[in-house]
Enzyme design. Structure first.
Site, PDB file in Angstrom:
ATOM      1  CE  LYS A   1      -8.265  -3.225   4.392  1.00 55.97           C
ATOM      2  NZ  LYS A   1      -7.570  -2.897   4.029  1.00 55.97           N
TER       3      LYS A   1
ATOM      4  CD1 TRP B   1      -2.001  -2.409   2.067  1.00 57.71           C
ATOM      5  CD2 TRP B   1      -2.722  -0.767   0.108  1.00 57.71           C
ATOM      6  NE1 TRP B   1      -3.111  -2.870   1.609  1.00 57.71           N
ATOM      7  CE2 TRP B   1      -4.231  -2.863   0.261  1.00 57.71           C
ATOM      8  CE3 TRP B   1      -3.646  -0.690  -1.160  1.00 57.71           C
ATOM      9  CZ2 TRP B   1      -4.761  -3.136  -0.828  1.00 57.71           C
ATOM     10  CZ3 TRP B   1      -4.107  -0.750  -1.944  1.00 57.71           C
ATOM     11  CH2 TRP B   1      -4.933  -2.044  -1.292  1.00 57.71           C
TER      12      TRP B   1
ATOM     13  CG  ASP C   1      -3.099   3.786   3.882  1.00 63.51           C
ATOM     14  OD1 ASP C   1      -3.759   3.907   5.130  1.00 63.51           O
ATOM     15  OD2 ASP C   1      -2.777   2.890   2.964  1.00 63.51           O
TER      16      ASP C   1
HETATM   17  C1  LIG Z   1      -7.077  -1.539   2.179  1.00 63.99           C
HETATM   18  C2  LIG Z   1      -6.195  -1.169   2.341  1.00 63.99           C
HETATM   19  C3  LIG Z   1      -5.763   0.185   1.635  1.00 63.99           C
HETATM   20  C4  LIG Z   1      -7.014   0.157   0.326  1.00 63.99           C
HETATM   21  O1  LIG Z   1      -8.030   0.728   1.105  1.00 63.99           O
HETATM   22  P1  LIG Z   1      -8.881   0.780  -0.320  1.00 63.99           P
HETATM   23  O2  LIG Z   1     -10.467   1.791   0.476  1.00 63.99           O
HETATM   24  O3  LIG Z   1      -9.838  -0.877  -0.543  1.00 63.99           O
HETATM   25  O4  LIG Z   1      -8.741   2.080  -1.376  1.00 63.99           O
HETATM   26  C5  LIG Z   1      -4.759   0.882   1.689  1.00 63.99           C
HETATM   27  N1  LIG Z   1      -3.933   1.216   2.473  1.00 63.99           N
HETATM   28  C6  LIG Z   1      -4.172  -0.450   3.682  1.00 63.99           C
HETATM   29  C7  LIG Z   1      -2.365   0.024   4.444  1.00 63.99           C
HETATM   30  C8  LIG Z   1      -5.123  -0.746   3.394  1.00 63.99           C
HETATM   31  O5  LIG Z   1      -5.101  -1.832   3.907  1.00 63.99           O
END
Ligand SMILES: *Cc1c(COP(=O)(O)O)cnc(C)c1O
Length: 366
Positions: A195, A101, A171
């Protein structure tokens, strides 16, 4: 009713109490005669839902006054572009690449200017977190971006990287609200709700006020400016209304669990149950450097892809679902977010012990 233990990385398990409450309110939310799904986002009732969700999130995280909370759409992936469009004023930013990511975030950043990789753990397939105590960040970098918990590889930053006076951008998708976060140390934190917080479709951004400006990169669409959403209190256009309502219920649930410190203790306890077993098992082993193990996504493998596949299949039949590792990584991954009960992790370890006993173990662990 048979609820499975769902170890999915996302969308993921939600607190059963939240789902039950939402079910009860499905046809008639608080005497309105309608579902929140059917309600105008301009109604007083819905404004109350958003305001309460924000107030509860602020209370949980002790968010300082000079930070704004935005409920957006587009997932964390859209933030990969929104961040440079809004913050990369001198066309340069620093990125730590510690997994899939953060690599994607960096690649997207490079579409808007120079994305300088200041630390990376790509050399050992992201099985550890790079040392970020003394980074050489270019003087004109607008921010330092990193991913606090690497969902796919199962590592996490247990200490924040040192941004040297620049805004720290994180993030937080897979660790949001898993523990207290010192919001004042970040310029911006963001994450998709699916998540650890709520249903897919909501993206939460917590941003320091001075980073919300109108001089975005030329051509930035109205919808991709933080200012648009901050000025309209997340109601510039139709927000992901039902999702925000569920997130609000999850915030309340966390409060009921004792807040974020209690949540952290609960998560540490769950992770220890699983990691302790992985450390003693002759069949299974953890995939990442011990000091960097994630509390949320526990990656492990057996002695061969064939045994892995049989384990995943038999676990599913036993009510332990979604244990398959990320498609490019293989092995297993148990995501044990806030809403995963301790009983679920205990059941998983019990199943792994039984599986291990039944498996002829001819090779030793790598
Ligand atoms: C799942 C995830 C993403 C992508 O998320 P989306 O909402 O599908 O765009 C980005 N960064 C991390 C750390 C993730 O776990």
């Amino acid at each position: 009713m048979a609820r499975t233990y769902n170890f999915s990385a996302g969308p993921a398990v939600l607190p059963e109490a939240v789902l039950a409450e939402a079910a009860q309110e499905m046809l008639d939310y608080q005497g309105s005669g309608m579902s929140v799904m059917e309600m105008s986002h301009r109604s007083g009732m819905f404004e109350g839902i958003v305001a309460a969700a924000e107030a509860d999130l602020r209370a949980l995280l002790s968010i300082p006054e000079n930070y704004r909370v935005l409920f957006l759409q587009g997932g964390a992936s859209q933030q990969f572009a929104m961040i440079p469009m809004n913050l990369m004023k001198s066309k340069k930013a620093a990125y730590i690449v510690s997994g899939e990511w953060s690599k994607k975030a960096c690649e997207e950043g490079a579409r808007f200017g120079e994305a300088v990789v200041v630390a990376s753990s790509a050399d050992r397939t992201f099985s550890y977190v790079p040392d970020c105590s003394d980074l050489s960040i270019p003087a004109d970098a607008d921010y330092l971006h990193f991913c606090e918990n690497n969902t796919i590889y199962g590592t996490r930053f247990s200490r924040l990287p040192e941004p040297g006076g620049r805004p720290l951008v994180a993030d937080m998708s897979s660790c949001f609200l898993s523990a207290p976060h010192a919001v004042e140390k970040y310029g911006l934190m963001y994450g998709g709700a699916q998540k650890n917080i709520g249903p897919a479709g909501v993206t939460i951004v917590i941003i320091r006020e001075d980073l919300i400006t109108s001089d975005c990169l030329p051509g930035t669409p109205t919808m991709l400016k933080y200012k648009t959403h901050a000025d309209a209190a997340s109601l510039y256009n139709t927000p992901p209304a039902y999702g925000i309502y569920i997130c609000g219920k999850v915030f309340r649930w966390i409060m009921g669990m004792g807040g974020l410190s209690a949540m952290q203790a609960h998560n540490e306890k769950k992770a220890a149950i699983l990691y302790d077993y992985l450390d003693e098992s002759a069949l299974f082993s953890g995939s990442v450097q011990e000091a960097d193990r994630s509390l949320m996504n526990v990656c492990f493998r057996s002695t061969s892809p064939e045994v892995d596949a049989r384990f995943i299949k038999e676990a599913k039949a036993a009510g332990l679902d979604n244990l398959k590792g990320y498609r490019t990584v293989g092995g297993m991954r148990a995501s044990i977010y806030n809403a995963m009960p301790i009983a679920g992790v205990e059941r998983l370890v019990e199943f792994m012990r039984d599986f291990e006993k039944g498996v002829p173990c001819t090779t030793t662990t790598a």
